[in-house]
Design a protein around this motif. Structure first.
Motif, PDB file in Angstrom:
ATOM      1  N   HIS A   1       0.737  -1.145   0.391  1.00 52.41           N
ATOM      2  CA  HIS A   1      -0.598  -0.037   0.150  1.00 52.41           C
ATOM      3  C   HIS A   1       0.788   1.097  -0.029  1.00 52.41           C
ATOM      4  O   HIS A   1       1.568   1.769   0.554  1.00 52.41           O
ATOM      5  CB  HIS A   1      -1.072   0.220   1.495  1.00 52.41           C
ATOM      6  CG  HIS A   1      -1.451  -1.119   1.165  1.00 52.41           C
ATOM      7  ND1 HIS A   1      -2.719  -1.235   1.040  1.00 52.41           N
ATOM      8  CD2 HIS A   1      -1.323  -2.190   2.007  1.00 52.41           C
ATOM      9  CE1 HIS A   1      -3.604  -2.423   1.366  1.00 52.41           C
ATOM     10  NE2 HIS A   1      -2.850  -3.128   2.000  1.00 52.41           N
ATOM     11  N   VAL A   2       0.400   2.584  -0.535  1.00 52.57           N
ATOM     12  CA  VAL A   2       1.553   3.642  -0.858  1.00 52.57           C
ATOM     13  C   VAL A   2       0.353   4.261  -0.665  1.00 52.57           C
ATOM     14  O   VAL A   2      -1.275   4.385  -0.725  1.00 52.57           O
ATOM     15  CB  VAL A   2       1.758   3.479  -1.750  1.00 52.57           C
ATOM     16  CG1 VAL A   2       2.457   5.061  -2.866  1.00 52.57           C
ATOM     17  CG2 VAL A   2       3.020   2.322  -2.280  1.00 52.57           C
ATOM     18  N   LEU A   3       0.498   5.668  -0.041  1.00 51.44           N
ATOM     19  CA  LEU A   3      -0.058   6.293   0.605  1.00 51.44           C
ATOM     20  C   LEU A   3       0.066   8.107  -0.421  1.00 51.44           C
ATOM     21  O   LEU A   3       1.119   8.611  -0.785  1.00 51.44           O
ATOM     22  CB  LEU A   3       0.444   7.156   1.884  1.00 51.44           C
ATOM     23  CG  LEU A   3      -0.537   8.030   2.476  1.00 51.44           C
ATOM     24  CD1 LEU A   3      -2.023   7.579   2.690  1.00 51.44           C
ATOM     25  CD2 LEU A   3       0.238   9.155   3.963  1.00 51.44           C
TER      26      LEU A   3
ATOM     27  N   ASN B   1       6.156  15.390   5.614  1.00 46.49           N
ATOM     28  CA  ASN B   1       6.495  16.477   5.813  1.00 46.49           C
ATOM     29  C   ASN B   1       7.780  16.610   4.611  1.00 46.49           C
ATOM     30  O   ASN B   1       8.890  18.259   4.654  1.00 46.49           O
ATOM     31  CB  ASN B   1       6.564  17.255   7.017  1.00 46.49           C
ATOM     32  CG  ASN B   1       5.409  17.706   7.436  1.00 46.49           C
ATOM     33  OD1 ASN B   1       4.476  18.342   6.662  1.00 46.49           O
ATOM     34  ND2 ASN B   1       4.725  17.162   9.277  1.00 46.49           N
ATOM     35  N   ASP B   2       8.644  15.752   5.208  1.00 49.97           N
ATOM     36  CA  ASP B   2      10.208  15.672   4.954  1.00 49.97           C
ATOM     37  C   ASP B   2      10.384  15.340   3.316  1.00 49.97           C
ATOM     38  O   ASP B   2      11.118  14.903   3.308  1.00 49.97           O
ATOM     39  CB  ASP B   2      11.196  14.416   6.544  1.00 49.97           C
ATOM     40  CG  ASP B   2      11.284  14.941   7.421  1.00 49.97           C
ATOM     41  OD1 ASP B   2      10.394  16.203   7.075  1.00 49.97           O
ATOM     42  OD2 ASP B   2      11.853  14.533   7.937  1.00 49.97           O
ATOM     43  N   GLY B   3       8.965  15.434   2.852  1.00 45.59           N
ATOM     44  CA  GLY B   3       9.260  15.015   1.035  1.00 45.59           C
ATOM     45  C   GLY B   3       9.283  13.038   1.045  1.00 45.59           C
ATOM     46  O   GLY B   3       9.659  13.203  -0.402  1.00 45.59           O
ATOM     47  N   GLU B   4       8.993  12.686   2.013  1.00 47.85           N
ATOM     48  CA  GLU B   4       9.039  11.108   1.982  1.00 47.85           C
ATOM     49  C   GLU B   4       7.898  11.050   1.116  1.00 47.85           C
ATOM     50  O   GLU B   4       6.540  11.327   1.678  1.00 47.85           O
ATOM     51  CB  GLU B   4       9.519  10.354   2.857  1.00 47.85           C
ATOM     52  CG  GLU B   4      10.875  10.965   3.492  1.00 47.85           C
ATOM     53  CD  GLU B   4      10.998  10.392   4.913  1.00 47.85           C
ATOM     54  OE1 GLU B   4      12.434  10.363   5.003  1.00 47.85           O
ATOM     55  OE2 GLU B   4      10.570   9.584   5.534  1.00 47.85           O
ATOM     56  N   THR B   5       7.208   9.087   0.314  1.00 48.99           N
ATOM     57  CA  THR B   5       6.787   9.074   0.673  1.00 48.99           C
ATOM     58  C   THR B   5       6.140   8.328   1.344  1.00 48.99           C
ATOM     59  O   THR B   5       7.975   7.001   1.608  1.00 48.99           O
ATOM     60  CB  THR B   5       7.023   8.260  -1.208  1.00 48.99           C
ATOM     61  OG1 THR B   5       6.515   9.218  -2.241  1.00 48.99           O
ATOM     62  CG2 THR B   5       5.098   7.666  -1.548  1.00 48.99           C
ATOM     63  N   CYS B   6       5.253   7.075   1.367  1.00 49.12           N
ATOM     64  CA  CYS B   6       5.141   6.614   2.519  1.00 49.12           C
ATOM     65  C   CYS B   6       4.263   5.226   2.131  1.00 49.12           C
ATOM     66  O   CYS B   6       3.692   5.355   1.624  1.00 49.12           O
ATOM     67  CB  CYS B   6       4.280   7.236   3.730  1.00 49.12           C
ATOM     68  SG  CYS B   6       4.366   8.057   4.716  1.00 49.12           S
TER      69      CYS B   6
END
Length: 281
Positions: free
Chosen positions: A134-136, A244-249
């Motif tokens: 799963h990706v947010l 907020n730190d530019g990461e994909t979850c």
């Protein structure tokens, strides 16, 4: 050779593995999140695994096209490969007399690897876990009020978070001893949800990011504290912090657990693929 063929380079050195796999991680950061974060963890603390191995497959033009790893006592992990490439590695390891407890990762290639392995070694490959990937795609949405607040864990919380990590480890049946949560705390990547009395009631942590992708895991609420939305709240807050730190979850779910799948879907996580963990018997 078929266009999906490749020659494999094997290394047990995290620094070399990082260099070999970097171009493929840049192209396939979702599927290679586990490989990338494991490399970084072992580069920082080699004692976490005595004999890791990474295989990087290169095509006829020298491009990295496949990446797999084994970090005992875990099953071999197919980070990214075609079915053909996974079968080729299985034949290579069988010829070397390797022993493996199982194989996991991308469903198709993992099943292809297992088919070759069991055809030669005998026995069977039992499905231990069917996984959803799963990706947010956007900011998480917590659709109800949850009492309390979020904060990052500190080393003062280490005894508690290590105990909860051990409980999580036992609940999901992960082989081997649970890793300490100290590195996640020190990196500012472990979050806690606190109740109205500022007592920790739920946790989640995020892996080191590889090519901008972090993996949310270790979501744990003690049984007596469940049913109040704490897991939803801590995952939402941690995911928002990582974004907020530019990461994909990214996160993995056990598809047999409708509760956790429902929680993450409600937050906005979307299933983009399937994985599997197979155990050789």
């Amino acid at each position: 050779m078929p266009p999906t063929s490749c020659s494999f380079t094997c290394t047990s050195a995290p620094a070399e593995a990082r260099e070999l796999v970097a171009p493929l991680v840049a192209r396939e950061p979702i599927w290679l999140s586990v490989v990338a974060s494991t490399i970084e963890a072992l580069a920082t603390d080699p004692s976490r695994c005595a004999s890791p191995r990474w295989w990087v497959g290169r095509d006829l033009w020298g491009r990295a096209v496949a990446a797999l790893m084994h970090t005992p006592p875990h099953p071999l992990h197919v980070g990214y490969a075609t079915d053909h490439q996974a079968r080729a590695l299985a034949r290579l390891l069988l010829a070397q007399g390797d022993s493996l407890p199982g194989v996991g990762g991308m469903r198709g290639p993992a099943e292809a690897f297992a088919a070759v392995w069991t055809a030669v070694r005998g026995g069977s490959a039992r499905t231990a876990t069917d996984l959803g990937v799963h990706v947010l795609p956007a900011r998480p949405r917590l659709r109800f009020e949850v009492a309390g607040r979020y904060r990052r864990a500190t080393l003062d919380d280490l005894d508690l978070t290590d105990r909860w990590a051990a409980d999580f480890h036992a609940a999901v049946g992960t082989p081997g001893a649970p890793a300490s949560t100290r590195p996640a705390i020190e990196a500012g990547r472990l979050g806690l949800w606190l109740d109205d009395w500022d007592a920790p009631v739920s946790m989640a942590y995020a892996s080191v990011a590889g090519a901008g992708v972090t993996r949310v895991s270790g979501v744990w609420t003690p049984p007596a504290r469940r049913g109040r939305g704490y897991a939803s709240a801590v995952v939402a807050a941690l995911s928002d912090e990582r974004m907020n730190d530019g990461e994909t979850c990214l996160l993995y779910t056990d598809l047999a657990n409708p509760t956790s799948n429902g929680i993450y879907r409600a937050l906005g996580y979307r299933r983009v693929g399937d994985g599997v963990i197979l155990v050789f018997e």
